[in-house]
Scaffold this motif. Structure first.
Motif, mmCIF file in Angstrom:
data_model
loop_
_atom_site.group_PDB
_atom_site.id
_atom_site.type_symbol
_atom_site.label_atom_id
_atom_site.label_comp_id
_atom_site.label_asym_id
_atom_site.label_seq_id
_atom_site.Cartn_x
_atom_site.Cartn_y
_atom_site.Cartn_z
ATOM 1 N N ALA A 227 -15.111 -12.727 5.332
ATOM 2 C CA ALA A 227 -14.842 -11.500 6.081
ATOM 3 C C ALA A 227 -15.865 -11.332 7.197
ATOM 4 N N ILE A 228 -15.441 -10.736 8.288
ATOM 5 C CA ILE A 228 -16.343 -10.515 9.419
ATOM 6 C C ILE A 228 -17.443 -9.545 9.030
ATOM 7 N N SER A 229 -17.057 -8.447 8.408
ATOM 8 C CA SER A 229 -18.029 -7.474 7.928
ATOM 9 C C SER A 229 -18.407 -7.806 6.490
ATOM 10 N N LYS A 230 -19.645 -7.556 6.136
ATOM 11 C CA LYS A 230 -20.116 -7.819 4.775
ATOM 12 C C LYS A 230 -20.197 -6.552 3.939
ATOM 13 N N HIS A 231 -19.756 -5.429 4.490
ATOM 14 C CA HIS A 231 -19.770 -4.167 3.761
ATOM 15 C C HIS A 231 -18.398 -3.933 3.134
ATOM 16 N N ALA A 232 -18.387 -3.425 1.919
ATOM 17 C CA ALA A 232 -17.162 -3.325 1.118
ATOM 18 C C ALA A 232 -16.024 -2.592 1.830
ATOM 19 N N PRO A 233 -16.228 -1.399 2.378
ATOM 20 C CA PRO A 233 -15.064 -0.722 2.972
ATOM 21 C C PRO A 233 -14.452 -1.508 4.125
ATOM 22 N N SER A 234 -15.287 -2.089 4.979
ATOM 23 C CA SER A 234 -14.782 -2.789 6.155
ATOM 24 C C SER A 234 -14.086 -4.093 5.793
ATOM 25 N N CYS A 235 -14.676 -4.870 4.875
ATOM 26 C CA CYS A 235 -14.050 -6.144 4.517
ATOM 27 C C CYS A 235 -12.778 -5.921 3.714
ATOM 28 N N ASP A 236 -12.705 -4.827 2.948
ATOM 29 C CA ASP A 236 -11.472 -4.505 2.247
ATOM 30 C C ASP A 236 -10.347 -4.236 3.236
ATOM 31 N N LEU A 237 -10.660 -3.488 4.289
ATOM 32 C CA LEU A 237 -9.649 -3.201 5.297
ATOM 33 C C LEU A 237 -9.268 -4.447 6.075
ATOM 34 N N GLU A 238 -10.182 -5.414 6.170
ATOM 35 C CA GLU A 238 -9.883 -6.630 6.916
ATOM 36 C C GLU A 238 -8.786 -7.446 6.253
ATOM 37 N N ILE A 239 -8.785 -7.520 4.923
ATOM 38 C CA ILE A 239 -7.739 -8.294 4.258
ATOM 39 C C ILE A 239 -6.395 -7.574 4.367
ATOM 40 N N LEU A 240 -6.413 -6.241 4.397
ATOM 41 C CA LEU A 240 -5.181 -5.503 4.651
ATOM 42 C C LEU A 240 -4.703 -5.712 6.080
ATOM 43 N N GLY A 241 -5.659 -5.790 7.020
ATOM 44 C CA GLY A 241 -5.291 -6.061 8.403
ATOM 45 C C GLY A 241 -4.630 -7.413 8.557
ATOM 46 N N GLU A 242 -5.133 -8.423 7.848
ATOM 47 C CA GLU A 242 -4.498 -9.742 7.914
ATOM 48 C C GLU A 242 -3.110 -9.706 7.290
ATOM 49 N N LEU A 243 -2.950 -8.945 6.221
ATOM 50 C CA LEU A 243 -1.635 -8.789 5.610
ATOM 51 C C LEU A 243 -0.665 -8.150 6.603
ATOM 52 N N GLN A 244 -1.122 -7.141 7.347
ATOM 53 C CA GLN A 244 -0.279 -6.500 8.350
ATOM 54 C C GLN A 244 0.035 -7.459 9.497
ATOM 55 N N PHE A 245 -0.964 -8.202 9.952
ATOM 56 C CA PHE A 245 -0.762 -9.168 11.031
ATOM 57 C C PHE A 245 0.316 -10.174 10.645
ATOM 58 N N CYS A 246 0.194 -10.756 9.460
ATOM 59 C CA CYS A 246 1.142 -11.789 9.027
ATOM 60 C C CYS A 246 2.560 -11.233 8.948
ATOM 61 N N PHE A 247 2.698 -10.032 8.400
ATOM 62 C CA PHE A 247 4.033 -9.447 8.274
ATOM 63 C C PHE A 247 4.671 -9.239 9.647
ATOM 64 N N LEU A 248 3.911 -8.717 10.587
ATOM 65 C CA LEU A 248 4.475 -8.429 11.905
ATOM 66 C C LEU A 248 4.816 -9.702 12.666
ATOM 67 N N MET A 249 4.082 -10.786 12.425
ATOM 68 C CA MET A 249 4.407 -12.040 13.098
ATOM 69 C C MET A 249 5.645 -12.704 12.501
ATOM 70 N N VAL A 250 5.939 -12.401 11.242
ATOM 71 C CA VAL A 250 7.221 -12.828 10.675
ATOM 72 C C VAL A 250 8.340 -11.970 11.249
ATOM 73 N N LEU A 251 8.080 -10.681 11.386
ATOM 74 C CA LEU A 251 9.087 -9.746 11.871
ATOM 75 C C LEU A 251 9.484 -10.030 13.314
ATOM 76 N N THR A 252 8.529 -10.395 14.167
ATOM 77 C CA THR A 252 8.799 -10.563 15.592
ATOM 78 C C THR A 252 8.981 -12.015 16.023
ATOM 79 N N LEU A 253 8.214 -12.942 15.424
ATOM 80 C CA LEU A 253 8.239 -14.343 15.854
ATOM 81 C C LEU A 253 8.907 -15.274 14.852
ATOM 82 N N ASN A 254 9.214 -14.788 13.668
ATOM 83 C CA ASN A 254 9.736 -15.652 12.597
ATOM 84 C C ASN A 254 8.771 -16.800 12.308
#
Length: 431
Positions: A227-254
């Motif tokens: 994770a880019i950040s080493k603090h718990a709240p920020s790195c937790d949100l980072e894995i959710l951000g990657e989950l959101q990124f992946c979903f949207l790239m399937v939705l728009t780019l297949n």
């Protein structure tokens, strides 16, 4: 037109006739007059394009509209006929020229930004309402996350339908790494999720078995190292951000690699138990994010999985296991988590007919049309249940046991060889 009336805008130039263009959740077929989109709200946006509206290779790029007062921002993306790629205009002189001539295309060449959807509470076919789902679907995607995944190119974090993480590339013998026809031009740097080894180095016996069933250690180790950040709240949100990124790239780019990473992340997160207590807010937000994403699965031209399938594809068993793990909770946190899970379960039941919990009948009598009654059961209902008596067990053998086992194998091989020699001797005497 008075330049003071201009707003943030995106110019999509040199697109071929009847091309596919899109921004965020909206896609459309272009006309000769189309030059871009105006009235962009602040925040992250994703523009994409392709030569036609079929499931062809699509190119897209993320960009960020800064909030606050100041001159309107103008983002210029061009379609390159030579490479069939969406590229950013970086020449300062060209950018100034387009900014100065916005008035010529503002009224008839730029379409207002909108994210319209059919209203669910009306019987009129032509009634639309504005959707705020894009903001919620990207709530945890940051500019630093886009840089990690797509590379350092501010306001043009680009990728295509063929962009892939290294672990998703097919390893075909005889192919050169420089073969651009078969290897995508960009590598996506996702979290390296390894579901085959979810225990610490040196772990043995019961520790391995528990880590295979509860992947909390693997989640913590992944975030700590990558994770880019080493603090718990920020790195937790980072894995959710990657989950959101992946979903949207399937939705728009297949994008298939993003689909595989989306599944890997869910398989990791939904098989954690102790981490649900330690990272409570991460998993509470995960359930909210997943419910919103599943509500958009019907928008995909190529479905992630059959949402109308009673078994729920790969996701149904994961959700059932996750719900069982919540029984280990107590107090207000358990109530909050169970309430959020129940909302997700009610949504899946209402929209797709899923039965996420284990309250359904697995064996019973079925009345046929001719009056005959037969006993039916749901084959494979428990095949994904690896808890309790069904859990796999890893046993570490002692040196003495290994020696005994090896001796047994050697004795077996000697007996087999003796039988083969005896058969050959008998064959010689007969012929």
């Amino acid at each position: 037109m008075d330049p003071a009336s201009h707003t943030h805008c995106l110019l999509l130039l040199d697109l071929p006739p009847n091309a596919l263009a899109g921004i965020d959740l909206l896609s459309f077929t272009t006309t000769p007059r189309f030059k871009g989109v105006k009235n962009l709200p602040p925040g992250l946006h994703f523009a994409f394009a392709a030569t036609d509206t079929s499931l062809s290779l699509r190119h897209g790029a993320w960009f960020y509209v800064s909030p606050g007062a100041g001159p309107p921002q103008v983002f210029v993306k061009k379609w390159s006929p030579q490479t069939e790629n969406l590229v950013a205009e970086t020449q300062h002189a060209e950018l100034l020229t387009w900014r100065a001539n916005l008035g010529a295309v503002w009224k008839n060449g730029l379409t207002p930004y909108r994210q319209t959807v059919h209203a669910a509470d009306t019987a009129e076919d032509d009634h639309f309402v504005e959707s705020s789902d894009w903001t919620r679907l990207t709530s945890h995607i940051s500019q630093s996350l886009l840089t990690r995944i797509c590379g350092l190119n501010p306001d043009h974090w680009a990728l295509t339908s063929a962009s892939s993480a290294a672990q998703d590339l097919d390893n075909i013998p005889g192919l050169e790494a420089s073969d651009n026809l078969l290897h995508p031009e960009k590598e996506l740097r996702f979290f390296p999720v390894d579901l085959k080894q979810t225990w610490r180095p040196g772990a043995t016996g019961r520790e391995r078995t528990e880590a295979a069933q509860d992947r909390s250690w693997a989640l913590g180790d992944l975030l700590e190292k990558h994770a880019i950040s080493k603090h718990a709240p920020s790195c937790d949100l980072e894995i959710l951000g990657e989950l959101q990124f992946c979903f949207l790239m399937v939705l728009t780019l297949n994008n298939n690699s993003c689909l595989e990473q989306w599944k890997r992340l869910l398989r990791l997160l939904l098989t954690c138990r102790s981490a649900v207590k330690d990272r409570f807010h991460l998993f509470l937000e995960l359930l909210k994010t997943l419910r919103l994403q599943l509500s958009h699965c019907a928008d995909m031209e190529a479905a992630i999985f059959d949402l109308n399938d009673q078994g729920g594809g790969f996701l149904g068993p994961l959700l059932r296991k996750f719900r069982k793990g919540l029984d280990e909770f107590d107090g207000k946190r358990k109530a909050d988590m169970v309430d959020e899970f129940d909302e997700l379960q009610d949504f899946l039941q209402k929209e797709f007919g899923w039965q996420v919990d284990d309250s359904y009948v697995k064996r019973g009598m079925l009345d046929l049309e001719d009056g005959e009654r037969v006993e039916m059961d749901m084959n494979g209902a428990d095949e994904d249940d690896e808890c309790g008596d069904f859990a796999p067990t890893i046993v570490e053998l002692t040196p003495a046991q290994l020696e005994t086992l090896n001796c047994g194998d050697a004795q077996g091989r000697l007996e087999d060889e003796s039988e083969e020699e005896a058969d050959l001797d008998d064959m010689d005497t007969r012929y």
